[in-house]
Scaffold this active site. Structure first.
Site, short mmCIF file in Angstrom:
data_model
loop_
_atom_site.label_atom_id
_atom_site.label_comp_id
_atom_site.label_asym_id
_atom_site.label_seq_id
_atom_site.Cartn_x
_atom_site.Cartn_y
_atom_site.Cartn_z
N LEU A 79 0.80 -1.24 0.00
CA LEU A 79 0.00 0.00 0.00
C LEU A 79 0.83 1.29 0.00
O LEU A 79 0.54 2.22 0.74
CB LEU A 79 -1.00 0.00 1.17
CG LEU A 79 -2.12 -1.03 1.07
CD1 LEU A 79 -2.95 -1.03 2.36
CD2 LEU A 79 -3.01 -0.78 -0.13
N ASN A 105 -10.15 3.59 -3.57
CA ASN A 105 -9.87 2.36 -2.81
C ASN A 105 -9.27 2.77 -1.47
O ASN A 105 -8.19 3.35 -1.41
CB ASN A 105 -8.90 1.50 -3.63
CG ASN A 105 -8.60 0.14 -3.02
OD1 ASN A 105 -7.78 0.03 -2.13
ND2 ASN A 105 -9.26 -0.88 -3.51
N CYS A 135 -6.37 -6.56 1.70
CA CYS A 135 -4.96 -6.48 1.30
C CYS A 135 -4.14 -7.43 2.16
O CYS A 135 -4.10 -7.29 3.38
CB CYS A 135 -4.41 -5.08 1.43
SG CYS A 135 -2.65 -5.03 0.99
#
Ligand SMILES: Cc1cc2nc3c(=O)[nH]c(=O)nc-3n(C[C@H](O)[C@H](O)[C@H](O)COP(=O)(O)O)c2cc1C
Length: 311
Positions: A79, A105, A135
């Site tokens: 990320l 997102n 994730c």
């Protein structure tokens, strides 16, 4: 077939998001769209799910972040992103010019993070929020929320309460029963679900005996995961009434059609963008040709039409 005929076959209102086509760039694989501006005809891009954002900027994981696998890749980017403020103030004004729906997102380590980022988006002109609770490459939060129906519902409820736009919840395949999680987020107010995120994987270098990826494990994506994704979309589509957005290994129009038949109302294209930056346009045009060949007027005539009898 001319341009107008194509867009007529593909236009869709997905949970309140008006899109020219049901083909969306998947988060983390399509940048913020700008990186693909030289390659795509925006008329065929149904939307962009931008790279996962967090409240604060993040540098992502150390070490190697991508490794090729047979028919796919593993990544552990972790990320990396400039933070929501930079996105809203600097990036969003630039990418609005593409006139394609921007789906943000969002990610967090805690429920409070998801709440804060949603509140920070309240005044922003975006089409939707995709809540990433799947994730696999962060040490805290994110996928931890998506593997349990209670915590998945909690995040969804808090985001839905504050969001000014449709809320799509992105589900993890790293669970025993994905339909159960989908039902939990639907009950908590999700407007749509997207699935699947990457499958947790690992590779070991046989020369050094060390893990290949800096984060030790990573998320597997690409054609290798498509059968798993189709199966999960099919299961979820039967379990919920909200629209299902399918993704995982789509790299051709026929792949997208499989997801529609399984019950997806729209699809996202991820890893295939790295192989062919024009792939979303090719999928849109290939889909139109398929519809014409099968004497169909609109792609929605495919949705959920899997024929399970008489195998
Ligand atoms: C390099 C990379 C980065 C990704 N980053 C994100 C992300 O930030 N947020 C997210 O929800 N999914 C992220 N994903 C997952 C993809 O959006 C998608 O769910 C997954 O790759 C499966 O689709 P595909 O096989 O078409 O790539 C990432 C995937 C890759 C390969």
């Amino acid at each position: 077939m001319n341009h107008a005929a194509k867009t007529e076959m593909l236009a869709v209102n997905l949970a309140g998001i008006q899109m020219r086509t049901p083909i969306i760039g998947a988060s983390g694989t399509f940048g913020n769209g700008e990186e693909y501006d030289d390659f795509v005809d925006w008329d065929y891009v149904g939307g962009i799910s931008v790279k996962g954002l967090t409240v604060e900027p993040r540098n992502g994981n150390h070490g190697r972040r991508i490794a090729e696998t047979p028919a796919g890749i593993m990544n552990c980017v972790g990320l990396q992103n400039p933070g929501i403020e930079v996105f809203v103030n600097e990036i969003l004004p630039r990418i609005r010019v593409y006139k394609t729906p921007i789906i943000v997102n969002i990610n967090g380590n805690t429920v409070e993070d998801y709440i804060k980022i949603t509140e920070m988006l309240a005044g922003a002109e975006v089409a939707g929020i995709e809540v990433n609770i799947s994730c696999p490459n962060t040490k805290h939060g994110c996928m931890a929320f998506g593997v349990n129906p209670g915590s998945a519902a909690l995040v969804t409820r808090e985001v839905r309460k504050r969001a000014k736009v449709p809320v799509i919840v992105k589900l993890s395949p790293n669970v025993t029963d994905i339909a159960e999680i989908a039902q939990a987020v639907e009950a908590a107010g999700a407007d749509a679900v997207s699935l699947i995120n990457t499958l947790l994987g690992m590779a070991i270098d046989t020369k050094t005996w060390k893990p290949v990826l800096g984060n030790l494990t990573g998320g597997l994506s690409g054609p290798a995961i498509k059968p798993v994704a189709v199966r999960m979309v099919w299961q979820v589509a039967q379990a919920v009434k909200i629209p299902v957005i399918g993704l995982g290994g789509i790299s051709s129009a026929l792949d997208a059609i499989e997801f529609f038949l399984a019950g997806a109302s729209a699809v996202q294209v991820g890893t295939a963008n790295f192989v062919n930056p024009k792939i979303m346009n090719e999928i849109a045009c290939g889909l139109c040709s398929y519809l014409e060949e099968h004497d169909l007027q609109h792609y929605s005539q495919l949705v959920g039409k899997i024929n399970v009898g008489g195998n």
